[in-house]
Write a protein that holds these residues in place. Structure first.
Motif, PDB file in Angstrom:
ATOM      1  N   ARG A   9       0.844  -1.190   0.000  1.00  0.00           N
ATOM      2  CA  ARG A   9       0.000   0.000   0.000  1.00  0.00           C
ATOM      3  C   ARG A   9       0.882   1.243   0.000  1.00  0.00           C
ATOM      4  NH1 ARG A   9      -5.067   2.048  -1.123  1.00  0.00           N
ATOM      5  NH2 ARG A   9      -5.354   3.962   0.063  1.00  0.00           N
ATOM      6  N   TYR A  10       0.650   2.134  -0.972  1.00  0.00           N
ATOM      7  CA  TYR A  10       1.372   3.394  -1.052  1.00  0.00           C
ATOM      8  C   TYR A  10       0.377   4.539  -1.158  1.00  0.00           C
ATOM      9  CZ  TYR A  10       5.275   0.336  -2.279  1.00  0.00           C
ATOM     10  OH  TYR A  10       6.227  -0.658  -2.277  1.00  0.00           O
ATOM     11  N   ARG A  11       0.828   5.716  -0.765  1.00  0.00           N
ATOM     12  CA  ARG A  11      -0.022   6.892  -0.942  1.00  0.00           C
ATOM     13  C   ARG A  11      -0.131   7.233  -2.427  1.00  0.00           C
ATOM     14  NH1 ARG A  11       0.461  12.731  -0.973  1.00  0.00           N
ATOM     15  NH2 ARG A  11      -1.398  13.661  -0.034  1.00  0.00           N
ATOM     16  N   SER A  12       1.007   7.206  -3.122  1.00  0.00           N
ATOM     17  CA  SER A  12       1.025   7.564  -4.538  1.00  0.00           C
ATOM     18  C   SER A  12       2.015   6.683  -5.286  1.00  0.00           C
ATOM     19  CB  SER A  12       1.419   9.031  -4.729  1.00  0.00           C
ATOM     20  OG  SER A  12       0.618   9.897  -3.949  1.00  0.00           O
ATOM     21  N   VAL A  13       1.687   6.422  -6.554  1.00  0.00           N
ATOM     22  CA  VAL A  13       2.568   5.661  -7.439  1.00  0.00           C
ATOM     23  C   VAL A  13       2.706   6.424  -8.751  1.00  0.00           C
ATOM     24  CG1 VAL A  13       2.805   3.545  -8.798  1.00  0.00           C
ATOM     25  CG2 VAL A  13       2.022   3.407  -6.431  1.00  0.00           C
ATOM     26  N   HIS A 111       1.436  17.648  -7.816  1.00  0.00           N
ATOM     27  CA  HIS A 111       1.120  16.640  -6.809  1.00  0.00           C
ATOM     28  C   HIS A 111       1.343  17.200  -5.412  1.00  0.00           C
ATOM     29  CE1 HIS A 111       0.934  12.906  -4.603  1.00  0.00           C
ATOM     30  NE2 HIS A 111       2.150  13.116  -4.130  1.00  0.00           N
ATOM     31  N   PRO A 112       0.313  17.143  -4.553  1.00  0.00           N
ATOM     32  CA  PRO A 112       0.476  17.581  -3.162  1.00  0.00           C
ATOM     33  C   PRO A 112       1.028  16.448  -2.307  1.00  0.00           C
ATOM     34  CG  PRO A 112      -1.818  17.026  -3.575  1.00  0.00           C
ATOM     35  CD  PRO A 112      -1.085  16.774  -4.866  1.00  0.00           C
ATOM     36  N   GLY A 113       2.245  16.589  -1.841  1.00  0.00           N
ATOM     37  CA  GLY A 113       2.852  15.557  -1.026  1.00  0.00           C
ATOM     38  C   GLY A 113       2.222  15.479   0.353  1.00  0.00           C
ATOM     39  N   ALA A 114       2.370  14.348   0.979  1.00  0.00           N
ATOM     40  CA  ALA A 114       1.784  14.146   2.305  1.00  0.00           C
ATOM     41  C   ALA A 114       2.393  15.073   3.347  1.00  0.00           C
ATOM     42  CB  ALA A 114       1.969  12.691   2.738  1.00  0.00           C
ATOM     43  N   ASP A 115       3.621  15.533   3.102  1.00  0.00           N
ATOM     44  CA  ASP A 115       4.307  16.396   4.065  1.00  0.00           C
ATOM     45  C   ASP A 115       4.208  17.875   3.719  1.00  0.00           C
ATOM     46  OD1 ASP A 115       5.877  16.441   1.828  1.00  0.00           O
ATOM     47  OD2 ASP A 115       7.657  15.560   2.770  1.00  0.00           O
ATOM     48  N   GLY A 116       3.323  18.212   2.767  1.00  0.00           N
ATOM     49  CA  GLY A 116       3.105  19.616   2.420  1.00  0.00           C
ATOM     50  C   GLY A 116       3.901  20.104   1.230  1.00  0.00           C
ATOM     51  N   ARG A 117       4.867  19.327   0.786  1.00  0.00           N
ATOM     52  CA  ARG A 117       5.622  19.728  -0.398  1.00  0.00           C
ATOM     53  C   ARG A 117       4.765  19.550  -1.657  1.00  0.00           C
ATOM     54  NH1 ARG A 117      11.023  16.295  -0.193  1.00  0.00           N
ATOM     55  NH2 ARG A 117       9.488  14.682   0.432  1.00  0.00           N
ATOM     56  N   ASP A 201       8.545  22.356  -4.991  1.00  0.00           N
ATOM     57  CA  ASP A 201       9.615  21.708  -4.244  1.00  0.00           C
ATOM     58  C   ASP A 201      10.336  20.630  -5.031  1.00  0.00           C
ATOM     59  OD1 ASP A 201       9.180  22.942  -1.474  1.00  0.00           O
ATOM     60  OD2 ASP A 201       7.176  22.203  -1.972  1.00  0.00           O
ATOM     61  N   GLY A 202       9.774  20.230  -6.130  1.00  0.00           N
ATOM     62  CA  GLY A 202      10.416  19.176  -6.904  1.00  0.00           C
ATOM     63  C   GLY A 202       9.655  18.862  -8.168  1.00  0.00           C
TER      64      GLY A 202
END
Length: 267
Positions: A9-13, A111-117, A201-202
Motif C-alpha cells: 500500500r502506497y499513498r502515490s505511485v 502533486h500535493p505531497g503528504a508532508d506539504g511539499r 519543491d520538486g
C-alpha cells in the motif's frame, strides 16, 4: 511471478514509459507490479502507449491487455488516476481535460505531497531539444534504440549459453556515450529549474528511461524510469517519503525469460 504475495500500500505511485504496444515492453513485470500494489493516487507519466510503434506495426499481447484492465480496475475502486500523455502517446493530448473511465487526462499536474511539499508532474519531452525541435531525429533515435535492443537480445542469448546472467548491453552503451550522459544532465537541470521557477519543491518526470532521485539546484528531481529495460516505479509513502523501486531486481525477475523481441520504443 509473485502475485500470491501480500499487496503493498502506497499513498502515490508514478509510472511512465511502459511503451505498451511494443515487444520491448515488459508487460509481464508491469502486471506483476500492478497486481501487488495499491495506492490512493496513480500518475501515468507519459508514453504508456506507444503510438509511434503501433502506427508502423501492430503488437499487443495478453500482458498488455491485463495491464490496462488493472489500471481501469484501480480507477473503479477509488484510485485517483491521472494520465499525462508523452510524445509517444501524444495523440491523447487532443483529449486533455477529459475523464475517460475514471482516468483524468492532463498536460501536467501538481502533486500535493503528504508532508506539504508540492511537485510538478510532467512527462518531460517539452524539455528535450531533439523532440521539441527535430522530430525526425527523434524517430531516427527510436530506430537506433530498437536496434540496440536487438543487439542486446542476441548478446544475452550468447551469455545464457555460456552460463552467464542477464546483462543490459543497451543500458551500458547509453551510460558510456559521453554526449548521452551530458544530455541526461541537461534534461535533469532543465526540469529542476522549471519546478524551481514555479515555486515548487520538486519534479516527477519520465521520458529519458533513466530512473533517478537527486537534489538539483535546491529542488528534488525524480525520474520514475521505464518498463522496457529497468522496470522501475516511483512511490510515495504515507509520511511523504519517496522511494524508487527497482521491481525486477527486488523480485529477482529474469529479463532472460521471455526476452523482448526486436521492436521497442525509444525515449
Amino acid at each position: 511471478m509473485h502475485s500470491n504475495q501480500p499487496r503493498r500500500r502506497y499513498r502515490s505511485v508514478f509510472l511512465s514509459d511502459t511503451h505498451l504496444g511494443t515487444r520491448g515492453c515488459r508487460g509481464d513485470f508491469l502486471v506483476d507490479f500492478l497486481r501487488r500494489t495499491e495506492c490512493e493516487r496513480l500518475y501515468l507519466v507519459g508514453d504508456i502507449l506507444d503510438g509511434w510503434r503501433l502506427r508502423k506495426s501492430w503488437y499487443w499481447d495478453h500482458h498488455h491487455d491485463e495491464a490496462i484492465r488493472l489500471v481501469l480496475k484501480a480507477a473503479r475502486h477509488g484510485t485517483q488516476v491521472t494520465y499525462i500523455p508523452g510524445n509517444h502517446d501524444e495523440v491523447l493530448r487532443g483529449w486533455l481535460g477529459l475523464e475517460v473511465a475514471g482516468i483524468r487526462l492532463a498536460r501536467e499536474a501538481v502533486h500535493p505531497g503528504a508532508d506539504g511539499r508540492r511537485f510538478l508532474v510532467i512527462h518531460g519531452d517539452e524539455f528535450d531539444c531533439v523532440i521539441r525541435y527535430a522530430k525526425l531525429l527523434a524517430h531516427l533515435g527510436d530506430r537506433a534504440y530498437g536496434m540496440a535492443l536487438v543487439a542486446n537480445r542476441w548478446f544475452n542469448a550468447a551469455r545464457r549459453r555460456l552460463g552467464y546472467p542477464y546483462w543490459s548491453l543497451s543500458q551500458w552503451l547509453k551510460r558510456r556515450v559521453k554526449e548521452a550522459v551530458k544530455a541526461v544532465d541537461r534534461f535533469e537541470v532543465a526540469l529542476a529549474q522549471e519546478a524551481k521557477r514555479r515555486g515548487l519543491d520538486g519534479v516527477v518526470c519520465g521520458h529519458i528511461h533513466h530512473a533517478e532521485m537527486r537534489v538539483v539546484h535546491g529542488v528534488l528531481y525524480m525520474n520514475d524510469g521505464d518498463w522496457v529495460e529497468s522496470c522501475t516505479a516511483l512511490v510515495e509513502h504515507e509520511d511523504g517519503r519517496f522511494e524508487l523501486l527497482d521491481w525486477a531486481r527486488e523480485n529477482r525477475l529474469s529479463f532472460a525469460d521471455g526476452a523482448p523481441g526486436p521492436v521497442a520504443a525509444a525515449a
